[in-house]
Structures are given as C-alpha cells and as structure tokens.
Design an enzyme around this catalytic site. Structure first.
Site, PDB file in Angstrom:
ATOM      1  N   LEU A 151       0.831  -1.203   0.000  1.00  0.00           N
ATOM      2  CA  LEU A 151       0.000   0.000   0.000  1.00  0.00           C
ATOM      3  C   LEU A 151       0.866   1.255   0.000  1.00  0.00           C
ATOM      4  O   LEU A 151       0.593   2.219  -0.724  1.00  0.00           O
ATOM      5  CB  LEU A 151      -0.920   0.017   1.225  1.00  0.00           C
ATOM      6  CG  LEU A 151      -1.941  -1.115   1.369  1.00  0.00           C
ATOM      7  CD1 LEU A 151      -2.779  -0.899   2.629  1.00  0.00           C
ATOM      8  CD2 LEU A 151      -2.836  -1.199   0.152  1.00  0.00           C
TER       9      LEU A 151
ATOM     10  N   CYS B   4      -4.702  -0.018  -9.197  1.00  0.00           N
ATOM     11  CA  CYS B   4      -4.017  -0.059  -7.905  1.00  0.00           C
ATOM     12  C   CYS B   4      -3.955   1.264  -7.156  1.00  0.00           C
ATOM     13  O   CYS B   4      -4.285   1.328  -5.977  1.00  0.00           O
ATOM     14  CB  CYS B   4      -2.590  -0.579  -8.097  1.00  0.00           C
ATOM     15  SG  CYS B   4      -2.504  -2.285  -8.654  1.00  0.00           S
TER      16      CYS B   4
END
Length: 454
Positions: A201, A256
C-alpha cells in the site's frame, strides 16, 4: 505464475479460476489480457509445467504452495464504503482451501490486502476440523502493467512476509528458494507479515503521490508561464529526489493507485490517525482535480462550448502497452465531454469497446439505460486518422508510441478549423504542430497566446 513456471521448469504451476471462459482463453492463442512478452512466456511453459484449470479442489489438494490472487475491490456500500477494501474473495479462497485440503499447505497472499488480513485468513484456515496446519505468507507484487514481464524477470526486490516463528520462517524460506532460481538473494527481503502487507500500500501511495505532486505544479506552471518539463528535469537531477514518476499528465489511473490509497486512508481513519488520512486523501483529490481541469480547459479553449462538436480521443487505456481501462483518466474526460454534449470518437490500439462500457458503467454509472443516444455520441475508430477526420479537436490521453509518429500534416488537413490539440501526456512536438497550424494546449506548458513574452 507464468514467469515462475518459465524460470523454475521443475516446479509444476497451475492457475485456477471459476470461470471456464477465462481458463479457455488462457489455454488458447488469444490470451484474455494484453501485456508485452506475456504470450511468449505462457507459450514456452504451457502444458510443460504451466497449466490452467477450473478443477480447483483437485489443484488445491495437489499443491504445496497456494497463491491467493483474487481482486480486493473498494467497498461500494456498508462500513468504509468508498475507501475500505473488500476482502470477501480472500476469505472465500481461505474457506475453500480449508474445506478441500487433505495435507498441510503454505498459503500466500498475492492480492493487495489491508494490513492484518493474514490474521483473518489464518483463523479461517486453522478452523479446519482435520488437524491440518497452514502457514500464511504475504508476497505482494510490485510489477507495473506494460513492463510486467521485465519487472518480474528483473525485480527491484521480492518481498516475503511471514510469522516470526520457526514454522513461519521455514515457510518463508520455501518461497525464497523458489525466487532464488533467478533473483539474487540480496534482492529477496523477508519481513514480518504486517510489514509486508503494508509495504505494498505504501509503495503505491508514494508513487501516486509523486504524480499528484508534479501535476499540482503543472497547474501553477500554466498560470505563471513556467514549463513543467523543465521543472521536472531540474528537480529530478537531484539524486535525493530522482527523475522517475515526475512526468506531468492528465492524471493517474489503473487498478491499484486509487484503490490502495483509499485503503490506506481508511486504515489511518480506523486507527484514529485523521491527519494522516487527510494527507493521503489529498493525493486522490489532486488527481481528480487534474482530470477535471483537463476537461474544463478543452471546453474553455474551444470558445466555451463543445456541444455538437466532434472531438477525437487518442488513447483510452490508463497507460501505454496495456488494454487496462480501470480508473483510466480517459473515462473521466469522456464523461465530462459527454455531459457537454460533444460527439466523441475514440481510438486505442488495445482497448475493446465492450471493456470501455463495462468500466464506464461500474465507475461513472453511465450506461445505455440511463444515457440516451450513448452509442450515437461515442464512436470507436479503427485508426487515429479516421478518429480525427472532421474533428474540431484531438486529445492525447494515453502515451502510445504510435501517436508520436502520426502524420499530423494529414490530420490537420482533415480537421475542422481552427484545429485544436490537447496533449494530456506531453508526448508531441508542440512547436512543430504549431508550425502546421494547430492551436496546441498541453499539461503544464506556457500558452503562447497568453504568455507572448516567452
């Protein structure tokens, strides 16, 4: 999995899916996705040690290591809607593995997941009533679409997270040994589970942050007469900063960046870190601003109306060398121009019309049911020249190499006048286009009509 099969010919690799249609495509000569070099890698290993199957129970039972590689979309309703990741598919995989397994397994999170998802997967697996033992690892993927094969064959790093127990360390070493067939040991990093899950992340958030940072400066450049490309070069030559991801554009897209940043925002909010959440959320807000700013500039420069005008969009994928349209900036520009009642003609060498509409419906809620004359308003062209014929403007929205070498003399002659070019990727020769006769507007570039002292 195809690259693992290529580099580890003694390892049997099987990719499974519940969709027979998808598996049939992977077993055919026309793969379901476009990625440079992927077909060659698949063809080399397919039916040797790389297989594609819908017989999920059989393959789970025969496997020593199982990768969970399902999508984790942003929740659309309920707690955390619009930010939190939905890990339903990961949990369903874990339940299936626990249900059909007949021996101990190593289960690897390949999907991008919120930190501590491994806890949920581990609890589901441990609840089996057969006395089986499972080790859960995190092995996030850092490849980029368009360069995926190169990224996998020569990765910057491979990250493997596991529990810091003798069993967890042993499981991690099993996966290390697979990658060590072609990746230097010093580039294989082992961490605890939570560091590995969070690293993915954070990596995407940092990359997206750089894009939004330079895009914010591009707006200032247009207001002051500075050139964002010159600023990117000057700033990027500082070794502490580096030059990558400093190319101003219409905005970032893909599956993403936005999803992972929103996930990070939600995690921060969940742990009461509101200032951290606001910081990362600003990256998303800046990206939305950049896309909207581009659309508004098109309308403003074309005499404040594009109603009934033909506008050519060159490129629809979110980046070159892929057919992926998820969160593509082109979609939001298309949405804005449709609301202004423009006639849109789109050319992209890899994007299919049906994929375009699926994403438009899912993300922008624009479909044939709620938008009259949608098909009449949007034409998909077979080439750039037909897309631009009789157009009032062309917008470059994907940085496909072929757009750099088009015959713009021919395009100019075929367009309505004045002929506008809006370069959303800064890949064209603007001086040459102006010599031909185009009125050119680009991201972060001084407008000669405004700054005639340059």
């Amino acid at each position: 999995m195809a690259v693992i099969a290529k580099m580890c010919p003694k390892v049997r690799v099987c990719v499974t899916d519940i969709s027979q249609k998808q598996i049939d495509k992977w077993n055919s000569e026309e793969l379901p996705i476009y990625e440079p070099g992927l077909y060659e890698v698949v063809k080399e290993s397919r039916d040797r040690n790389l297989f594609f199957s819908t017989d999920i129970p059989k393959e789970i039972q025969e496997a020593d290591v199982i990768f969970i590689s399902v999508n984790t979309p942003t929740k659309t309703q309920g707690i955390g809607a619009g930010r939190a990741a939905n890990i339903k598919n990961c949990e369903l995989c874990a339940r299936t593995i626990a249900e059909v397994s007949t021996s101990d397994k190593i289960v690897v999170e390949k999907s991008t997941v919120p930190v501590r998802t491994a806890t949920a997967i581990t609890r589901v697996l441990q609840a089996n009533d057969k006395g089986l033992k499972f080790q859960v690892l995190s092995n996030p993927e850092f490849l980029a679409e368009g360069t995926a094969i190169k990224d996998l064959l020569n990765p910057d790093r491979v990250l493997i997270g596991g529990q810091q127990t003798p069993e967890g360390i042993k499981a991690a070493q099993t996966l290390v040994d697979v990658y060590a067939n072609w990746v230097p040991k010093e580039q294989i990093l082992t961490t605890n589970l939570w560091s590995s899950e969070l690293s993915k992340l954070v990596a995407n958030a940092f990359l997206a942050q750089r894009v939004s940072s330079i895009n914010s400066i591009s707006a200032l450049c247009e207001a002051t007469g500075a050139d964002v490309s010159e600023i990117s070069r000057a700033v990027g030559m500082d070794d502490r900063i580096g030059k990558r991801f400093l190319q101003a554009s219409v905005g970032f897209g893909g599956s993403c960046f936005q999803k992972d940043i929103l996930n990070l925002v939600y995690l921060c909010e969940t742990y009461g870190l509101d200032e951290c959440a606001a910081y990362w959320n600003q990256v998303i807000l800046m990206n939305d601003f950049q896309k909207k700013r581009f659309s508004e500039k098109v309308v403003a420069k074309m005499f404040n109306t594009v109603t009934g005008k033909k506008i050519a969009l060159l490129g629809y994928a979110f980046k070159k060398d892929t057919g992926d349209v998820r969160e593509t900036p082109s979609m939001f520009v298309l949405r804005d121009l449709l609301q202004e009642q423009a006639k849109i003609h789109i050319y992209d060498p890899q994007v299919k019309r049906e994929d375009m509409w699926l994403e438009m419906d899912y993300t922008c809620h624009i479909n044939h049911d709620n938008t009259p004359n949608l098909d009449a308003s949007v034409t998909t062209s077979l080439d750039a020249y037909s897309a631009c014929e009789n157009a009032h403007a062309l917008c470059v929205l994907t940085e496909w190499d072929e757009f750099k070498t088009l015959d713009y003399d021919r395009i100019f002659k075929s367009m309505a006048k004045p002929a506008f070019v809006f370069d959303g990727r800064n890949i064209l020769d603007h001086a040459k286009l102006r010599e031909i006769g185009f009125e050119v507007h680009a991201i972060g570039k001084p407008d000669p009509l405004t700054f005639n002292d340059l």
